[in-house]
Design a protein around this motif. Structure first.
Motif, PDB file in Angstrom:
ATOM      1  N   ILE A   7       0.964  -1.269   0.005  1.00  9.90           N
ATOM      2  CA  ILE A   7      -0.060   0.101  -0.016  1.00  9.90           C
ATOM      3  C   ILE A   7       0.592   1.242  -0.111  1.00  9.90           C
ATOM      4  CG2 ILE A   7      -1.715   1.364   1.139  1.00  9.90           C
ATOM      5  CD1 ILE A   7      -2.406  -1.200   2.692  1.00  9.90           C
ATOM      6  N   ILE A   8       0.685   2.205  -0.905  1.00  7.76           N
ATOM      7  CA  ILE A   8       1.504   3.451  -0.858  1.00  7.76           C
ATOM      8  C   ILE A   8       0.522   4.526  -0.962  1.00  7.76           C
ATOM      9  CG2 ILE A   8       3.203   4.902  -2.226  1.00  7.76           C
ATOM     10  CD1 ILE A   8       3.941   2.292  -3.745  1.00  7.76           C
ATOM     11  N   GLY A   9       0.555   5.221   0.208  1.00  4.11           N
ATOM     12  CA  GLY A   9      -0.007   6.674   0.121  1.00  4.11           C
ATOM     13  C   GLY A   9       0.565   7.608   0.044  1.00  4.11           C
ATOM     14  N   ALA A  10       0.017   8.817  -0.651  1.00  2.00           N
ATOM     15  CA  ALA A  10       0.836  10.142  -0.903  1.00  2.00           C
ATOM     16  C   ALA A  10       0.130  11.317  -0.619  1.00  2.00           C
ATOM     17  CB  ALA A  10       1.228  10.048  -2.593  1.00  2.00           C
ATOM     18  N   THR A  11       0.879  12.196  -0.084  1.00  2.00           N
ATOM     19  CA  THR A  11       0.356  13.458   0.329  1.00  2.00           C
ATOM     20  C   THR A  11       0.152  14.329  -1.094  1.00  2.00           C
ATOM     21  OG1 THR A  11       1.580  13.417   2.233  1.00  2.00           O
ATOM     22  CG2 THR A  11       0.897  15.707   1.624  1.00  2.00           C
ATOM     23  N   ALA A  12      -1.208  15.118  -0.977  1.00  2.00           N
ATOM     24  CA  ALA A  12      -1.462  15.928  -2.305  1.00  2.00           C
ATOM     25  C   ALA A  12      -2.157  17.149  -1.699  1.00  2.00           C
ATOM     26  CB  ALA A  12      -2.307  15.066  -3.103  1.00  2.00           C
ATOM     27  N   LYS A  13      -1.825  18.126  -2.158  1.00  2.00           N
ATOM     28  CA  LYS A  13      -2.339  19.686  -1.628  1.00  2.00           C
ATOM     29  C   LYS A  13      -3.103  20.531  -2.922  1.00  2.00           C
ATOM     30  CE  LYS A  13       0.981  19.890   1.882  1.00  2.00           C
ATOM     31  NZ  LYS A  13      -0.166  19.943   3.277  1.00  2.00           N
ATOM     32  N   THR A  14      -2.853  19.874  -4.086  1.00  2.00           N
ATOM     33  CA  THR A  14      -3.407  20.070  -5.379  1.00  2.00           C
ATOM     34  C   THR A  14      -3.918  19.445  -6.045  1.00  2.00           C
ATOM     35  OG1 THR A  14      -1.244  20.127  -6.661  1.00  2.00           O
ATOM     36  CG2 THR A  14      -1.606  22.213  -5.322  1.00  2.00           C
ATOM     37  N   VAL A  15      -4.707  19.808  -7.131  1.00  2.00           N
ATOM     38  CA  VAL A  15      -5.275  18.635  -8.235  1.00  2.00           C
ATOM     39  C   VAL A  15      -3.900  17.990  -8.922  1.00  2.00           C
ATOM     40  CG1 VAL A  15      -6.317  18.475 -10.335  1.00  2.00           C
ATOM     41  CG2 VAL A  15      -7.338  19.732  -8.433  1.00  2.00           C
ATOM     42  N   GLU A  16      -3.098  18.940  -9.314  1.00  2.00           N
ATOM     43  CA  GLU A  16      -1.938  18.318 -10.070  1.00  2.00           C
ATOM     44  C   GLU A  16      -1.005  17.385  -9.276  1.00  2.00           C
ATOM     45  OE1 GLU A  16       1.968  20.231 -12.180  1.00  2.00           O
ATOM     46  OE2 GLU A  16       1.028  21.240 -10.706  1.00  2.00           O
ATOM     47  N   GLN A  17      -0.901  17.608  -8.033  1.00  2.00           N
ATOM     48  CA  GLN A  17      -0.083  16.766  -7.210  1.00  2.00           C
ATOM     49  C   GLN A  17      -0.967  15.389  -7.104  1.00  2.00           C
ATOM     50  OE1 GLN A  17       0.347  18.678  -3.537  1.00  2.00           O
ATOM     51  NE2 GLN A  17       2.347  19.959  -4.251  1.00  2.00           N
ATOM     52  N   ALA A  18      -2.310  15.368  -6.867  1.00  2.00           N
ATOM     53  CA  ALA A  18      -3.043  14.196  -6.755  1.00  2.00           C
ATOM     54  C   ALA A  18      -2.942  13.318  -8.124  1.00  2.00           C
ATOM     55  CB  ALA A  18      -4.748  14.617  -6.554  1.00  2.00           C
ATOM     56  N   GLN A  19      -3.066  14.086  -9.056  1.00  3.06           N
ATOM     57  CA  GLN A  19      -3.203  13.200 -10.401  1.00  3.06           C
ATOM     58  C   GLN A  19      -1.684  12.868 -10.735  1.00  3.06           C
ATOM     59  OE1 GLN A  19      -4.868  16.273 -13.085  1.00  3.06           O
ATOM     60  NE2 GLN A  19      -6.868  15.577 -12.741  1.00  3.06           N
ATOM     61  N   LYS A  20      -0.566  13.555 -10.234  1.00  2.00           N
ATOM     62  CA  LYS A  20       0.643  12.919 -10.609  1.00  2.00           C
ATOM     63  C   LYS A  20       0.833  11.646  -9.636  1.00  2.00           C
ATOM     64  CE  LYS A  20       5.666  14.331 -10.483  1.00  2.00           C
ATOM     65  NZ  LYS A  20       6.342  15.185  -9.671  1.00  2.00           N
ATOM     66  N   ALA A  21       0.352  11.588  -8.455  1.00  4.18           N
ATOM     67  CA  ALA A  21       0.572  10.497  -7.453  1.00  4.18           C
ATOM     68  C   ALA A  21      -0.477   9.305  -7.886  1.00  4.18           C
ATOM     69  CB  ALA A  21       0.066  11.058  -5.932  1.00  4.18           C
ATOM     70  N   GLN A  22      -1.681   9.456  -8.605  1.00  3.01           N
ATOM     71  CA  GLN A  22      -2.384   8.687  -9.063  1.00  3.01           C
ATOM     72  C   GLN A  22      -1.715   7.637 -10.191  1.00  3.01           C
ATOM     73  OE1 GLN A  22      -6.900   8.433  -9.679  1.00  3.01           O
ATOM     74  NE2 GLN A  22      -6.239   8.901 -11.437  1.00  3.01           N
TER      75      GLN A  22
END
Length: 215
Positions: free
Chosen positions: A109-124
């Motif tokens: 399981i890998i969780g990633a911090t995201a504070k913006t839409v761009e960071q969220a999509q990149k992590a996904q």
């Protein structure tokens, strides 16, 4: 054997902090949180060596397994992999998600911090299983954390297909403000570990989280 990830495990995500140990050891506090209904535990140790962190994580992993709850290690993939923990959560400045995924394989399981839409999509795109989004409220544990609004949280949740957990200063008083944002759970630190009765605090927080996530 690593636990299979299910978004329902994010419902009440308890993140440890040694600041409130004393009457109970950290291990005892974690057990109280599990008894109260915590659905995921993140072991956060900023000051331990990898060796000591691994030793502690092995014990906490055995405890979490008895309650069928995944153990996530904060920031240190090496500790997570060597201790047999179920996964790791990494911040934006930590090791890239794609590197961890390559090293750890599919079931980790890998969780990633995201504070913006761009960071969220990149992590996904990099292979994260879930996002930690925040700080949604002023956080007593991270004084300099960048705040995000309920509107930004909603936007981030809507921009990806992986589940998100809100984090940052969440308490039973302000949790209702997160209703309708699309989160799958709440990550709490002081609301659990500073409580006089951790088990009772978790029971109450879990009931509230169920109302908010299912609404």
């Amino acid at each position: 054997m690593n636990m299979k990830f299910d978004s329902r495990q994010l419902l009440l995500y308890a993140v440890t902090d040694r600041a409130w140990t004393g009457r109970q050891t950290l291990y005892e506090q974690i057990e109280s949180a599990l008894q109260g209904g915590a659905t995921m535990i993140q072991l956060r140790e900023k000051n331990l060596s990898d060796e000591d962190f691994i030793r502690e994580a092995v014990q906490v992993k055995a405890l979490c397994s008895r309650y069928n709850v995944p153990l996530i290690i904060n920031d240190r993939p090496v500790v997570a992999l060597k201790s047999g923990a179920d996964g790791v959560h990494v911040g934006i400045e930590d090791q890239p998600v794609e590197e961890i995924r390559r090293a750890a394989g599919k079931g980790f399981i890998i969780g990633a911090t995201a504070k913006t839409v761009e960071q969220a999509q990149k992590a996904q795109a990099a292979g994260a299983d879930y996002l930690g989004v925040g700080a949604v409220f002023p956080s007593p544990t991270k004084k300099n954390a960048i705040r995000i609004t309920a509107g930004q949280l909603r936007e981030i949740c809507a921009s990806v297909s992986i589940p998100a957990v809100a984090i940052g200063g969440i308490s039973k008083q302000n949790m209702p403000e997160l209703m309708g944002t699309g989160i799958h759970g709440v990550a709490v630190v002081s609301a659990v570990f500073s409580a006089g009765d951790i088990k009772a605090a978790c029971k109450e927080l879990r009931e509230m989280a169920e109302t908010i996530v299912l609404s």
